[in-house]
Design an enzyme around this catalytic site. Sequence first.
Site, short mmCIF file in Angstrom:
data_model
loop_
_atom_site.label_atom_id
_atom_site.label_comp_id
_atom_site.label_asym_id
_atom_site.label_seq_id
_atom_site.Cartn_x
_atom_site.Cartn_y
_atom_site.Cartn_z
N GLU A 72 5.61 -3.31 0.92
CA GLU A 72 5.77 -2.90 -0.49
C GLU A 72 4.98 -1.62 -0.64
O GLU A 72 3.74 -1.63 -0.57
CB GLU A 72 5.21 -3.98 -1.43
CG GLU A 72 6.00 -5.28 -1.43
CD GLU A 72 7.38 -5.17 -2.07
OE1 GLU A 72 7.75 -4.07 -2.54
OE2 GLU A 72 8.08 -6.18 -2.09
N GLY A 132 0.84 -1.20 0.00
CA GLY A 132 0.00 0.00 0.00
C GLY A 132 0.87 1.24 0.00
O GLY A 132 2.02 1.20 -0.46
N SER A 133 0.33 2.32 0.53
CA SER A 133 1.06 3.58 0.46
C SER A 133 2.16 3.64 1.52
O SER A 133 2.10 2.93 2.54
CB SER A 133 0.08 4.74 0.66
OG SER A 133 -0.47 4.65 1.95
N THR A 134 3.10 4.51 1.30
CA THR A 134 4.20 4.68 2.25
C THR A 134 3.68 5.17 3.59
O THR A 134 4.12 4.71 4.66
CB THR A 134 5.25 5.64 1.66
OG1 THR A 134 5.80 5.01 0.49
CG2 THR A 134 6.36 5.95 2.63
N GLY A 165 2.20 2.31 5.35
CA GLY A 165 3.28 1.37 5.68
C GLY A 165 4.00 1.74 6.97
O GLY A 165 4.35 0.89 7.78
#
Length: 479
Positions: A246, A224-226, A229
């Site tokens: 990821e 997903g998005s940073t 994360g």
Amino acid sequence: MHMDFNSGYTMTIDGKACGTQGGLDVVNPATGDVFASAPAATAADLDEAVAAAHAALPAWKALPITARRELLIAAANAIKANADDLAHLFVREQGRPFEAARQEILFGSIWLKSVARQELPVEVVEDTPARRVEVHHEPLGVVCAIVPWNFPFLLAIWKIAPALLTGNTMVLKPSPFTPLCALKLGELWRDILPPGVFNVLCGGDELGPLMTAHAGFAKISFTGSTATGKRVMESAAKDLKRVTLELGGNDVAIVMPDVDVDQVAAEIFHGAFYNSAQVCVATKRLYIHDDIYDALRDRLHALALDATVGDGAEAGSQFGPVQNAPLHRRLLALIAEARAEGLTLLTGKAVPEGGGYFVPLTLVDNPPETARVVAEEAFGPVLPLLRFSDLDDVIRRANDSDYGLAGAVWSKDIEQAVSIAKRLDTGNVWINQNLQNTPAIPFAGRKQSGLGVENGVEGLKSFTQMKSIFIPKVQEEAA
Ligand code: NAD
């Protein structure tokens, strides 16, 4: 048995249907209308799913890998047999045109089968007259898999295949925007996998944090998005759960002056706009050498003017809508801001009007590096084209990012392209190609694009705990 893919969306816990519909509205991005309703898991459902996965774990991990392999191959065959139904459902919840949706489903089946055939043998790291030291790879336990909406099917398979092959059991959580194919996958496998091995829950924004905080999970595999994360990692830190992240990317492609513009333009276009540019490894900053800048820009603009953006369910649509309303709003604001800043926008064919989340394919002609359209991951069909003339300078600009997912180099001079690839601070670089992945090739984001590895042997190992066993040979010699 023929399954109904158009209704009856239930979660799967312990091999059984769970959850009544009504908790989660699912919107068709081509219309903006709610077309289905999915359950929303409660904390009690989560406890139940984790308990079922724990109960199934001893028998599942005790199976020889060959037996797990056979079951996963049967699971992959079930996907293939239902690919058309799954693809129609995929189009309605994700938006992508049918053929491309079908490709993702079929690729998921192939991927699962291919991972199922991988091996993770015991490694002998020392073998002397005194002793033999073996490294065994044991399953971690119950895995929590969280996936986004852009490749909702394949990215789930990227986690399911290695987790289950190596002997873990799991709970999968799809994005609230695209829960339906995952729910149907759970249903499809109820008669194939032993109960509790593969559980599927879905729910709203509160479910992800509940899962990452749950003490019953040994590992979180997250895509997903940073920003999310980082939250996942923080939550996992409390009991040191293993994590694989990821995350986002702002990938560059560098186009050198020796390319044949007509030959490469279509592929570069594909690498930037496939899936309406909602690809973690899409080209998101396109650096073009000054000598060919105008020619390639014009060629790309012609391709955008030629491309039909429309409802993925309609024949002739080459690009679908973007997947959800918040992203749609964000992209329209990004385009409006670029326009207000006086940037030159080259827009593709007009898009359908109405309630669908359509965005015209848009090129931004040589904006400054500081423009938001360059500095941020757009995650939609808005592509900045940037001029360069000096190689060191373009590599510096390319690496000047918190992200480091992937990149591409386009050149006839392969040796020089490889030397450029080596200087890019990313986990993957493609030369004269795009968006390529196979189950055998490790995929690992650098910097804030990720942590850990998916795919390849390293990816398989990331679902296991290494155990080194020291075996003395003294008795053998005495005998
Ligand atoms: P997102 O981070 O908003 O959501 C991803 C998943 O996390 C969803 O299932 C969501 O429900 C869940 N989630 C949300 N908040 C959570 C929390 N606090 N704890 C646990 N789970 C939570 O991302 P998205 O918008 O669905 O996906 C787009 C992003 O994903 C982009 O940045 C894209 O680059 C990235 N992506 C990366 C890869 C990769 O392999 N590196 C692949 C695809 C997408």
